[in-house]
Design an enzyme around this catalytic site. Structure first.
Site, PDB file in Angstrom:
ATOM      1  N   HIS A  23      -3.446   4.276  -2.454  1.00 28.74           N
ATOM      2  CA  HIS A  23      -4.460   3.428  -1.817  1.00 28.74           C
ATOM      3  C   HIS A  23      -5.115   4.177  -0.660  1.00 28.74           C
ATOM      4  O   HIS A  23      -6.332   4.115  -0.476  1.00 28.74           O
ATOM      5  CB  HIS A  23      -3.834   2.149  -1.252  1.00 28.74           C
ATOM      6  CG  HIS A  23      -3.245   1.239  -2.289  1.00 28.74           C
ATOM      7  ND1 HIS A  23      -1.897   1.027  -2.419  1.00 28.74           N
ATOM      8  CD2 HIS A  23      -3.840   0.478  -3.243  1.00 28.74           C
ATOM      9  CE1 HIS A  23      -1.664   0.174  -3.392  1.00 28.74           C
ATOM     10  NE2 HIS A  23      -2.831  -0.183  -3.927  1.00 28.74           N
ATOM     11  N   ARG A  36       4.434  -0.930  -7.864  1.00 22.99           N
ATOM     12  CA  ARG A  36       5.619  -1.317  -8.634  1.00 22.99           C
ATOM     13  C   ARG A  36       6.739  -0.282  -8.523  1.00 22.99           C
ATOM     14  O   ARG A  36       7.889  -0.602  -8.805  1.00 22.99           O
ATOM     15  CB  ARG A  36       5.253  -1.485 -10.111  1.00 22.99           C
ATOM     16  CG  ARG A  36       4.389  -2.695 -10.380  1.00 22.99           C
ATOM     17  CD  ARG A  36       4.315  -2.953 -11.871  1.00 22.99           C
ATOM     18  NE  ARG A  36       3.854  -4.296 -12.130  1.00 22.99           N
ATOM     19  CZ  ARG A  36       2.567  -4.635 -12.210  1.00 22.99           C
ATOM     20  NH1 ARG A  36       1.644  -3.696 -12.071  1.00 22.99           N
ATOM     21  NH2 ARG A  36       2.225  -5.878 -12.442  1.00 22.99           N
ATOM     22  N   LEU A  72       0.818  -1.213   0.000  1.00 20.47           N
ATOM     23  CA  LEU A  72       0.000   0.000   0.000  1.00 20.47           C
ATOM     24  C   LEU A  72       0.852   1.264   0.000  1.00 20.47           C
ATOM     25  O   LEU A  72       1.944   1.299   0.555  1.00 20.47           O
ATOM     26  CB  LEU A  72      -0.938   0.009   1.219  1.00 20.47           C
ATOM     27  CG  LEU A  72      -1.903  -1.171   1.330  1.00 20.47           C
ATOM     28  CD1 LEU A  72      -2.861  -0.956   2.492  1.00 20.47           C
ATOM     29  CD2 LEU A  72      -2.683  -1.402   0.037  1.00 20.47           C
ATOM     30  N   HIS A  73       0.310   2.285  -0.639  1.00 23.05           N
ATOM     31  CA  HIS A  73       0.972   3.596  -0.698  1.00 23.05           C
ATOM     32  C   HIS A  73      -0.111   4.664  -0.591  1.00 23.05           C
ATOM     33  O   HIS A  73      -1.303   4.333  -0.435  1.00 23.05           O
ATOM     34  CB  HIS A  73       1.778   3.725  -1.992  1.00 23.05           C
ATOM     35  CG  HIS A  73       1.001   3.341  -3.220  1.00 23.05           C
ATOM     36  ND1 HIS A  73      -0.083   4.057  -3.671  1.00 23.05           N
ATOM     37  CD2 HIS A  73       1.118   2.291  -4.056  1.00 23.05           C
ATOM     38  CE1 HIS A  73      -0.578   3.487  -4.746  1.00 23.05           C
ATOM     39  NE2 HIS A  73       0.130   2.387  -5.001  1.00 23.05           N
TER      40      HIS A  73
END
Ligand code: PAF
Length: 283
Positions: A37, A190, A33-34
């Protein structure tokens, strides 16, 4: 924070919340998650008392085994990030592959009115069958009132809308604006796999899309796409896979512009062995 690994236990818990009159929002993710999100979760919290976040690296949507193996898995960190947003309103569902697929790791085959053949569908075989399979299954388990998807995967968002229409799933799909780093790079799990050099050059993708948007005001789609191709030829660290200017609704490449339609430019680029996608509304 409540974390469930089992679909039955999760459904029982959600049913109890619904019985109390709570609205349930859903953010499906593959983890790592970043802030992108978290922006979906925050948007969800504006409308729902509870947000379910699923964290599941779905094997059936990968057309490349190496990509599946290398996909980052960071559940502890994901939970810590979600806890920083809310300890009580977020529920995590982190199933095992067996909990979702039982003994058959297989996709259902879908027809999404042709949307599945364009762009990512053409370049990643079976990808949208895998996405359709997992999202349909997750909707059956979570039964959300609202589900949140980022526009970075714009084709996926349109396909999910189609899935919901085809199977008459009672959920409202909310598309959320692309969340970008300060330098413009679209947030993606990614991105953590990029080398320092590739990370430094990656904002070139959005920068080029923004100029393409300006050019689209006066030039044909073909001209704009050719211009983008030329820019990437000058950039040895980035390899353009496709630039496609398409109708927002049908996702079919534009032949002749019409003022009655809206268009988007879609791009896929390799930065080393990391494949990045992005898109921009053109009109
Ligand atoms: O966008 C994603 O992360 C995935 O495709 C999704 C929707 C969680 C399905 O695995």
């Amino acid at each position: 924070m409540k974390i469930f690994y089992n679909k039955i236990k999760l459904s029982v818990h959600i049913q109890a919340l619904r019985a109390k009159g709570h609205s349930v929002g859903f953010v499906p993710t593959m983890g790592a998650l970043h802030n992108g999100h978290l922006s979906l979760v925050n948007e969800g919290l504006e409308k729902n008392e509870v947000i379910v976040v699923s964290v599941f690296v779905n094997p059936t949507q990968f057309d490349n085994d190496e990509d599946l193996v290398k996909y980052p898995r960071t559940l502890d960190n994901d939970v810590a990030l979600l806890t920083s947003v809310s300890k009580t309103a977020i529920i995590v569902y982190a199933p095992t592959v067996e909990d979702i697929y039982e003994d058959k790791i297989e996709s259902q085959t879908f027809k999404f009115g042709g949307l599945e053949h364009e762009m990512e569908g053409a370049f990643r075989e079976g990808h949208f069958d895998g996405v359709g399979t997992i999202v349909k299954r997750l909707f059956e388990i979570v039964k959300p009132d609202y589900a949140y998807f980022g526009e970075k995967d714009f084709q996926q968002l349109q396909i999910i809308r189609k899935l919901v229409e085809l199977y008459q799933i009672p959920v409202e799909i909310i598309g959320c604006a692309i969340y970008r780093a300060d330098d413009g790079l679209a947030m993606s799990s990614r991105n953590t796999r990029l080398t320092k050099e590739h990370r430094a050059i990656a904002p070139f993708i959005y920068k080029t899309l923004k100029t393409a948007k300006i050019k689209f005001g006066t030039k044909s789609a073909k001209n704009v796409a050719e211009w983008v191709e030329k820019q990437f030829k000058k950039e040895p660290l980035l390899e353009l896979e496709y630039i496609i200017i398409a109708d927002t609704r049908t996702l079919k490449p534009v032949k002749r512009k019409s003022t009655k339609k809206t268009y988007r430019a879609f791009i896929a680029v390799y930065a080393g062995d990391v494949r990045l996608i992005d898109n921009i509304a053109l009109n």
